[in-house]
Design a protein around this motif. Structure first.
Motif, PDB file in Angstrom:
ATOM      1  N   LYS A 776       0.814  -1.213   0.000  1.00 42.29           N
ATOM      2  CA  LYS A 776       0.000   0.000   0.000  1.00 42.29           C
ATOM      3  C   LYS A 776       0.850   1.266   0.000  1.00 42.29           C
ATOM      4  CE  LYS A 776      -0.860   0.169   5.023  1.00 42.29           C
ATOM      5  NZ  LYS A 776      -1.938   0.126   6.057  1.00 42.29           N
ATOM      6  N   ARG A 777       2.113   1.157   0.350  1.00 40.84           N
ATOM      7  CA  ARG A 777       2.991   2.329   0.308  1.00 40.84           C
ATOM      8  C   ARG A 777       3.190   2.844  -1.112  1.00 40.84           C
ATOM      9  NH1 ARG A 777       7.975   0.043   3.810  1.00 40.84           N
ATOM     10  NH2 ARG A 777       7.256  -1.873   2.773  1.00 40.84           N
ATOM     11  N   PHE A 778       2.993   1.978  -2.112  1.00 42.38           N
ATOM     12  CA  PHE A 778       3.144   2.412  -3.504  1.00 42.38           C
ATOM     13  C   PHE A 778       2.102   3.455  -3.899  1.00 42.38           C
ATOM     14  CE2 PHE A 778       5.369  -1.802  -4.328  1.00 42.38           C
ATOM     15  CZ  PHE A 778       6.594  -1.217  -4.593  1.00 42.38           C
ATOM     16  N   ASN A 779       1.031   3.611  -3.121  1.00 42.13           N
ATOM     17  CA  ASN A 779       0.014   4.619  -3.417  1.00 42.13           C
ATOM     18  C   ASN A 779       0.435   6.015  -2.971  1.00 42.13           C
ATOM     19  OD1 ASN A 779      -2.517   2.996  -4.342  1.00 42.13           O
ATOM     20  ND2 ASN A 779      -1.756   1.875  -2.543  1.00 42.13           N
ATOM     21  N   SER A 780       1.513   6.099  -2.187  1.00 44.22           N
ATOM     22  CA  SER A 780       1.954   7.377  -1.649  1.00 44.22           C
ATOM     23  C   SER A 780       2.634   8.220  -2.727  1.00 44.22           C
ATOM     24  CB  SER A 780       2.933   7.129  -0.502  1.00 44.22           C
ATOM     25  OG  SER A 780       3.642   8.314  -0.179  1.00 44.22           O
ATOM     26  N   PRO A 781       2.469   9.552  -2.661  1.00 45.22           N
ATOM     27  CA  PRO A 781       3.195  10.433  -3.593  1.00 45.22           C
ATOM     28  C   PRO A 781       4.710  10.248  -3.538  1.00 45.22           C
ATOM     29  CG  PRO A 781       1.469  11.646  -2.460  1.00 45.22           C
ATOM     30  CD  PRO A 781       1.555  10.306  -1.789  1.00 45.22           C
ATOM     31  N   ASP A 782       5.209   9.741  -2.404  1.00 45.82           N
ATOM     32  CA  ASP A 782       6.644   9.484  -2.308  1.00 45.82           C
ATOM     33  C   ASP A 782       7.106   8.513  -3.386  1.00 45.82           C
ATOM     34  OD1 ASP A 782       7.021  11.129  -0.093  1.00 45.82           O
ATOM     35  OD2 ASP A 782       6.493   9.526   1.313  1.00 45.82           O
ATOM     36  N   TYR A 783       6.185   7.724  -3.912  1.00 46.98           N
ATOM     37  CA  TYR A 783       6.492   6.789  -5.002  1.00 46.98           C
ATOM     38  C   TYR A 783       5.852   7.229  -6.315  1.00 46.98           C
ATOM     39  CZ  TYR A 783       8.462   3.628  -1.554  1.00 46.98           C
ATOM     40  OH  TYR A 783       9.246   3.077  -0.579  1.00 46.98           O
ATOM     41  N   THR A 784       4.550   7.554  -6.274  1.00 45.80           N
ATOM     42  CA  THR A 784       3.836   7.852  -7.521  1.00 45.80           C
ATOM     43  C   THR A 784       4.426   9.049  -8.252  1.00 45.80           C
ATOM     44  OG1 THR A 784       2.217   9.190  -6.285  1.00 45.80           O
ATOM     45  CG2 THR A 784       1.682   6.866  -6.667  1.00 45.80           C
ATOM     46  N   ASN A 785       5.031   9.988  -7.507  1.00 39.04           N
ATOM     47  CA  ASN A 785       5.631  11.154  -8.167  1.00 39.04           C
ATOM     48  C   ASN A 785       6.793  10.773  -9.079  1.00 39.04           C
ATOM     49  OD1 ASN A 785       3.875  12.911  -6.938  1.00 39.04           O
ATOM     50  ND2 ASN A 785       5.292  13.571  -5.336  1.00 39.04           N
ATOM     51  N   TYR A 786       7.353   9.599  -8.859  1.00 39.76           N
ATOM     52  CA  TYR A 786       8.530   9.183  -9.633  1.00 39.76           C
ATOM     53  C   TYR A 786       8.230   8.011 -10.567  1.00 39.76           C
ATOM     54  CZ  TYR A 786      10.624  12.071  -6.037  1.00 39.76           C
ATOM     55  OH  TYR A 786      10.923  13.117  -5.198  1.00 39.76           O
ATOM     56  N   PHE A 787       6.985   7.558 -10.624  1.00 40.25           N
ATOM     57  CA  PHE A 787       6.632   6.500 -11.560  1.00 40.25           C
ATOM     58  C   PHE A 787       6.651   7.060 -12.975  1.00 40.25           C
ATOM     59  CE2 PHE A 787       3.948   3.901  -8.305  1.00 40.25           C
ATOM     60  CZ  PHE A 787       5.115   3.373  -7.779  1.00 40.25           C
TER      61      PHE A 787
END
Length: 813
Positions: A776-787
């Motif tokens: 569920k951490r993949f939903n965070s902007p900390d990740y999605t901003n860099y996808f």
């Protein structure tokens, strides 16, 4: 920061305009210098090393005095000489112009020492060499070059001053005790001239061959056209920017997803720059064998069109050498015995071949009985393209002197550059193991005094560490043990009089050589980490001297090079790349868009599953069901990637128990190259199988699963490293330098591994596939901003929602 996105409309014709504006440059240097199209210039050292070195390939080179130690030894002896001899001169520059085959040759050098006899006025030239060996054990391969230098200097001096005889003195200074070993003889100008002219004949004949070859290469590269029918979208603009970076002697970094054609987009403009006389050599550096293979394949395509290029791939020593004695260490390898006596014949043979691939190197090695690995290194200064691992440029103990000495004449293309962040920290780190030292003691009792001194130094660090409040030991505390290892190394070398060592002793020597060097180079961003290991009833110590960040070291290397192009499919975030690799704000950074349509892939992310260490076990059942649903939605090959072997095995065993008939396998931690290739080939044989593998490991990075080879990947967890003393120190160091320490130490490295793994699925315009992100951490902007921009995330909470997404996607595809 100079972040740019290349505009293909603006730059559509940039490649032609940039190339045409340069015009036709004059033919430039062949090697370290070229006066004109028909003249050569080189140093005495260069001449002696090529034409006069004889004897065996020695193992001692890596353990000899450092440049700093050598200079310090020279200066100390020269200072003593000035006190002893009233007319002593040091560092005397000499040069001589010589005619060779209707060409003019300029030879330059510097005399270590020169004085005139007080009575006879006869000159004496002294060549000073520093060593850790007793004079009788100095190998012929060193002695022959040193004596040759001295003879050539003598000839040059006699010619200039028109004298008939001269005294030449070769002085060896043992740095262990500053003792001197002197060899002195008188020579006539006739014998010195015969020796020197023969050396010049050999070297100039070789340089002329290289010169003629480079003229052919320049002409071929000048007329070279893009090796494919058309440029892909954005590729032309990228080629133009790479060319401009080479032309303008700049560093450039870019991220380009799969499909752009990164390899040819860097090699093609580099070849054009070579045709314009901007550079003499292209050096293509990668982290993995697969990257070197891709570069080699592209170069082969270039060679098919313009066969003039000579391309060399450096294969790691353990893979290149075929002599069984390399592993047994029972006798000196027969390919090392007399290596320099046969090297020049092997070089000439290789240069007559159209392709310098591994098979050619091995063929030449067998034919002339020379070490294949060393032969490939000897070819490096003379070929047009070198393909090799990062360490030949970046590692302070492996770096090839040619790359830095001739750095302004080449472009350095660094592929898979995201790997350089971790790899460079490894290169600038060292380790001392008490266990290994004790094992050496069992085989080599004569090493006891050195083992005991290093062990005592380790114990002292242990005592100091126990008084510290932090686990990270400041570098100043570790420096003294680096001094101890350096002294022990020099003394031990002087007491070993054989080229052959036991495997354990060889391993230990390499360990203390690296530790000594890293200790010498270490600064405030190095820390020591002490481990207590239990071996049966015995507790032993391991000291790791670890670099937190290598940006300062890498930027110092880059400054010595003409142009550096760093690129990767996952080179993000930009701030992380700049901070980790020492790239200033003036370095241009480009981010290319993917050529693939978002409809080619389904990217799903779980909203509910928590893969943090303390929570993950309760979701094993859900993971098993998700994996099975994914496989059943469409038959094909799948990868299920994990951040650790421990959790991989738990899920694998649970899956195997519930679905025993499914065709699954698990990645082992010790695959050989052939075993790895066997597993990969099975993805292309039409069978449907699912591999449980490591995120960012050997099956999830650098592999082109084209077509039906890979239908999807399920990435379980963020792949974030567990917290430990080293990672926590990296975090603290980053915060001390104004960065987000958690991102630098944990999140960004794991993000790159995730993106690399996900990038295996879609490799061409015709591929279709699924990427499932389970955490569920993949939903965070900390990740999605860099996808990647072309990822259109679909969230799911349960298997039913996931099945719906699968059905919808596969119906359309």
């Amino acid at each position: 920061m100079m972040t740019e996105k290349l505009n293909p409309d603006i730059d559509a014709n940039a490649m032609e305009s940039d190339v045409s504006e340069v015009g036709h440059a004059e033919v430039s240097d062949v090697t370290n210098g070229r006066i004109s199209e028909t003249d050569f210039q080189f140093s005495v050292t260069e001449l002696a090393e090529f034409s006069c070195r004889t004897g065996d390939l020695s193992s001692w080179g890596e353990g000899g005095p450092s440049s700093y130690e050598g200079i310090r030894g020279h200066q100390k002896l020269q200072s003593q000489r000035k006190k002893q001899l009233s007319n002593y001169q040091s560092e005397v520059s000499v040069e001589l112009v010589h005619d060779w085959s209707e060409k003019t040759v300029l030879i330059r050098g510097r005399l270590d020492g020169l004085w005139l006899d007080d009575v006879s006025n006869e000159p004496t030239i002294e060549e000073i060499k520093t060593t850790y060996l007793e004079s009788e054990f100095i190998p012929e391969s060193s002695r022959s070059v040193n004596l040759a230098q001295l003879k050539i200097y003598g000839w040059m001096y006699c010619r200039k001053h028109q004298i008939e005889t001269i005294r030449l003195q070769l002085t060896w200074m043992n740095l262990n005790d500053d003792s001197l070993s002197v060899e002195s003889s008188q020579y006539s100008i006739d014998e010195l001239e015969a020796f020197s002219v023969a050396a010049i004949e050999k070297y100039c004949s070789w340089l002329n061959k290289i010169f003629i070859h480079q003229l052919k290469v320049k002409k071929a590269c000048e007329a070279f056209q893009f090796p494919f029918p058309e440029f892909r979208e954005g590729q032309r603009a990228l080629c133009a920017e790479v060319y401009r970076s080479i032309r303008d002697e700049r560093i450039m970094a870019f991220e380009a997803p799969t499909g752009i054609g990164k390899t040819v987009s860097t090699l093609f403009p580099a070849v054009k720059a070579m045709g314009e006389g901007k550079i003499k050599q292209i050096v293509y550096l990668t982290a993995k064998t697969s990257g070197r293979r891709a570069a080699r394949n592209t170069c082969n395509k270039l060679i098919e069109i313009k066969p003039a290029l000579k391309v060399l791939t450096i294969t790691a020593k353990e893979k290149a050498c075929f002599c069984t004695n390399e592993k047994s260490d029972e006798t000196l390898c027969r390919y090392k015995v007399g290596y320099f006596d046969r090297l020049n014949n092997a070089l000439n043979y290789c240069f007559e071949q159209s392709n310098l691939d591994d098979s050619t190197i091995r063929e030449a090695s067998n034919k002339f009985k020379v070490c294949p690995f060393s032969l490939s290194l000897s070819l490096v200064p003379w070929v047009d393209v070198v393909i090799c691992d990062f360490n030949y440029l970046m590692d302070p103990l492996v770096q090839l002197p040619h790359f830095v000495a001739n750095g302004k004449q080449a472009v350095y293309l660094i592929d898979e550059a995201h790997n350089l962040i971790e790899r460079s920290c490894d290169m600038y780190s060292g380790q001392l193991s008490e266990t290994l030292a004790l094992e050496v003691l069992e085989d080599e009792p004569s090493m006891s005094r050195y083992v005991n001194r290093i062990t005592a130094a380790l114990l002292k660090v242990d005592q100091l560490e126990s008084k510290l409040s932090e686990a990270a030991i400041p570098v100043d505390v570790c420096k003294p043990i680096g001094d101890v290892t350096a002294r022990c190394l020099s003394e031990a070398m002087s007491n070993i009089h054989s080229e052959v060592m036991s495997p354990k002793l060889s391993q230990w020597f390499k360990q203390i050589i690296r530790f000594s060097k890293i200790s010498e180079l270490s600064k405030e961003r190095h820390f020591g980490f002490l481990e207590h290991q239990q071996n049966g009833l015995i507790e032993s110590l391991v000291l790791n001297l670890r670099a937190m960040n290598t940006g300062e070291y890498l930027s110092a290397i880059f400054r010595q090079l003409r142009s550096v192009i760093l690129f990767s499919g996952t080179f993000t975030p930009e701030s992380y790349v700049r901070y980790s690799l020492g790239l200033s704000d003036s370095v241009k950074y480009h981010k290319m868009h993917s050529l693939f349509d978002s409809s080619q892939q389904l990217v799903c992310v779980s909203k509910t599953i928590d893969m943090r260490y303390n929570q993950r076990d309760q979701f094993i059942g859900s993971l098993v069901d998700i994996i099975h649903s994914t496989i059943q939605a469409k038959k094909g090959n799948y990868l299920v990637s994990f951040g650790s072997y421990a959790f991989l095995r738990k899920v694998f065993e649970a899956y195997q128990e519930k679905y025993p008939t499914d065709n699954i396998f698990t990645q082992e931690s010790n695959y050989t190259d052939s075993e790895k290739e066997h597993v990969i080939n099975q993805f292309f044989d039409g069978s449907h199988r699912t591999g449980f593998v490591i995120t960012g490991g050997i099956f999830t990075e650098g592999i082109d699963y084209i077509g039906d080879a890979l239908t999807g990947i399920i990435i379980i967890g963020t792949g974030m490293s567990v917290r430990d003393n080293v990672r926590e120190s990296v975090r603290q160091d980053a915060e001390n330098h104004g960065m987000n320490g958690f991102d630098i130490a944990y999140r960004y490295p794991s993000l790159q591994r995730v993106l690399q793994s996900a990038g295996r699925v879609i490799r061409s315009e015709d591929d279709k596939g699924v990427i499932i992100l389970i955490d569920k951490r993949f939903n965070s902007p900390d990740y999605t901003n860099y996808f990647p921009d072309h990822w259109h995330l679909k969230s799911f909470s349960n298997n039913s929602e996931l099945d719906y997404l699968f059905n919808d996607f596969w119906k359309k595809n």
